[in-house]
Design an enzyme around this catalytic site. Sequence first.
Site, short mmCIF file in Angstrom:
data_model
loop_
_atom_site.label_atom_id
_atom_site.label_comp_id
_atom_site.label_asym_id
_atom_site.label_seq_id
_atom_site.Cartn_x
_atom_site.Cartn_y
_atom_site.Cartn_z
NE ARG A 230 -4.25 -1.50 -0.05
CZ ARG A 230 -4.34 -2.57 -0.84
NH1 ARG A 230 -3.35 -2.88 -1.65
NH2 ARG A 230 -5.42 -3.33 -0.83
CG ASP A 254 1.74 -2.70 -8.21
OD1 ASP A 254 1.62 -2.39 -9.43
OD2 ASP A 254 0.88 -3.36 -7.59
CD GLU A 259 -2.91 3.05 -5.25
OE1 GLU A 259 -1.71 2.76 -5.14
OE2 GLU A 259 -3.81 2.21 -5.39
CG HIS A 291 -2.94 -1.17 -6.69
ND1 HIS A 291 -3.26 -0.44 -5.59
CD2 HIS A 291 -3.00 -2.46 -6.31
CE1 HIS A 291 -3.53 -1.24 -4.57
NE2 HIS A 291 -3.37 -2.49 -4.99
P1 NAI Z 1 -1.54 -11.30 5.02
O1 NAI Z 1 -2.61 -10.84 5.96
O2 NAI Z 1 -1.48 -12.74 4.65
O3 NAI Z 1 -0.11 -10.88 5.60
C1 NAI Z 1 0.17 -9.64 6.18
C2 NAI Z 1 1.30 -9.82 7.19
O4 NAI Z 1 1.64 -8.54 7.69
C3 NAI Z 1 0.91 -10.70 8.38
O5 NAI Z 1 1.87 -11.71 8.60
C4 NAI Z 1 0.85 -9.72 9.53
O6 NAI Z 1 1.21 -10.31 10.78
C5 NAI Z 1 1.88 -8.68 9.09
N1 NAI Z 1 1.74 -7.43 9.80
C6 NAI Z 1 0.62 -6.85 10.29
N2 NAI Z 1 0.93 -5.71 10.93
C7 NAI Z 1 2.27 -5.57 10.84
C8 NAI Z 1 3.18 -4.61 11.32
N3 NAI Z 1 2.77 -3.56 12.05
N4 NAI Z 1 4.49 -4.77 11.04
C9 NAI Z 1 4.91 -5.85 10.32
N5 NAI Z 1 4.10 -6.81 9.85
C10 NAI Z 1 2.78 -6.67 10.10
O7 NAI Z 1 -1.69 -10.38 3.74
P2 NAI Z 1 -1.16 -10.68 2.26
O8 NAI Z 1 -2.20 -11.43 1.50
O9 NAI Z 1 0.20 -11.23 2.31
O10 NAI Z 1 -1.14 -9.20 1.65
C11 NAI Z 1 -0.24 -8.25 2.14
C12 NAI Z 1 -0.63 -6.89 1.60
O11 NAI Z 1 -0.45 -6.86 0.19
C13 NAI Z 1 -2.12 -6.53 1.78
O12 NAI Z 1 -2.34 -5.93 3.04
C14 NAI Z 1 -2.35 -5.54 0.67
O13 NAI Z 1 -2.15 -4.24 1.17
C15 NAI Z 1 -1.27 -5.86 -0.36
N6 NAI Z 1 -1.80 -6.34 -1.63
C16 NAI Z 1 -1.45 -5.67 -2.77
C17 NAI Z 1 -1.90 -6.10 -4.00
C18 NAI Z 1 -1.50 -5.42 -5.27
O14 NAI Z 1 -2.11 -5.65 -6.32
N7 NAI Z 1 -0.48 -4.58 -5.27
C19 NAI Z 1 -2.82 -7.23 -4.11
C20 NAI Z 1 -3.09 -7.91 -2.85
C21 NAI Z 1 -2.61 -7.45 -1.66
#
Ligand code: NAI
Length: 344
Positions: A230, A254, A259, A291
Site C-alpha cells: 500500500r 506498484d 494513487e 497497482h
Molecule cells: P496477510 O494478511 O497474509 O499478511 C500480512 C502480514 O503482515 C501478516 O503476517 C501480519 O502479521 C503482518 N503485519 C501486520 N501488521 C504488521 C506490522 N505492524 N508490522 C509488520 N508486519 C505486520 O496479507 P497478504 O495477503 O500477504 O497481503 C499483504 C498486503 O499486500 C495486503 O495488506 C495488501 O495491502 C497488499 N496487496 C497488494 C496487492 C496489489 O495488487 N499490489 C494485491 C493484494 C494485496
Amino acid sequence: MKVAFYDAKPYDRPGFDRYAADAGLEIKYYDTHLTEDTASLAAGCGCVCIFVNDIVSAEVVDRLQELGVQMIALRCAGFNNVDTRACYGKLHVFRVPAYSPYAVAEHAMAMLLTINRRIHKAYNRTREFNFSLVGLAGFDLHGKTVGVIGTGKIGRVFGSICKGFGMRVLAFDKFPDPATGMEYVSLDDLFCASDVISLHCPLTDETHHIIDKAAIDRMKKGVTILNTSRGALIDTEALIAGIKEKKVGAACLDVYEEEADLFYEDFSGHIVQDDKLVRLIAMPNVIVTSHQAFLTNEALDSIAYATVTNIRKFFAGIPSPETEVCYRCGNQPDCREDRNKKCF
Ligand code: NAI
C-alpha cells in the site's frame, strides 16, 4: 439480488458475469468510484462491490445505509479504504483475504529484476537500434540480502522466490511465524542489513510511513525498495529525498500514497498535477506500475468467485467469519460465538 459494482473495468466482467449468473445476482457495473456523490447509484441494491480506490467514509456509510444497502463486498484483500468503525452496526464488510499470493509476489520480483538489470531501458534502446550497454550494469541477486516486511501469504511466497535466486532472506513481522522458516530480525536490523527491502504488510496506523526518513537513514547505501503493498507505507517525500541523495539506489512502486485519483485511469493526454509522482516517474532508477500486481488471469477468476461467494452467503444468512472484516473484534475467532458468528 442487485449489486452495484463500482470502478468496473473490462477485465472484471467475464469472471463476475460467469459466477453471478449461477448465484442469481444481477450486477450493475459502473465505471465511477464510490463516493458520497455516486452512492445513490446503489439505490435498489443490497450490496456494493468495490475495489482499492473506492473510499468508504462515514458519510458514504450513512448514505448507503439510507439507500438500503446491507453489505460491502471488497474485491481485494486490503480494506484500509473502508472506515470499518463507521460500518460497525450498519453495513457488513467482506473481503477476499487471499486470491493469488503468487501474482503479487511474482510482480514484485519482476519489478526487482527489471530495475536491477535495466530491462526497461534496454527495451527502449533496442527498439531504436541502440545496442549500447553503457549504463545498464546491474548486480547479481545471488548472495545479496533481501528484507521482507510482513510475512503473510504474499511475503512468504516472495521470500521463497528470493531464496530460489540464492538470496539471504531476513524477515520482520508483528506476529512472526516460526513455521515460515524465515530468519526473523528486528526492523532496525532488517533496515541495516538489506540490499533489497520489500513491503508485504497491511497499511494500518502502525505501518503508516514505516519507510520514512529515519528508516532510510538506517538503510544501506544503494538499497532497492519494493512496494507492492500500500502506498502510504512509504513517506513519498522521504523516498524522493533518499533517491536524490543517492542513499536509495532504486525504487519499484506498484502502489503510491496518492494513487486514488490516478491509478487505473488513462491520463496520457493530460498534465498530471501530482508533482511527486511526476518526479518519481522521471527518475531513471524508479519504476511505477499502477497497482497491477494482482492482475493475473488466475487471480481475477479467484477474486470473482470469492466475492460472489461472499455476497451469496451473506444474503443466504450463512456466516463467513473468515472473510468478514470486523472493526470490533479485528476478526478474533472467539468473538462471534455469542452472536451466532455474525458481527452485529
Ligand atoms: P496477510 O494478511 O497474509 O499478511 C500480512 C502480514 O503482515 C501478516 O503476517 C501480519 O502479521 C503482518 N503485519 C501486520 N501488521 C504488521 C506490522 N505492524 N508490522 C509488520 N508486519 C505486520 O496479507 P497478504 O495477503 O500477504 O497481503 C499483504 C498486503 O499486500 C495486503 O495488506 C495488501 O495491502 C497488499 N496487496 C497488494 C496487492 C496489489 O495488487 N499490489 C494485491 C493484494 C494485496
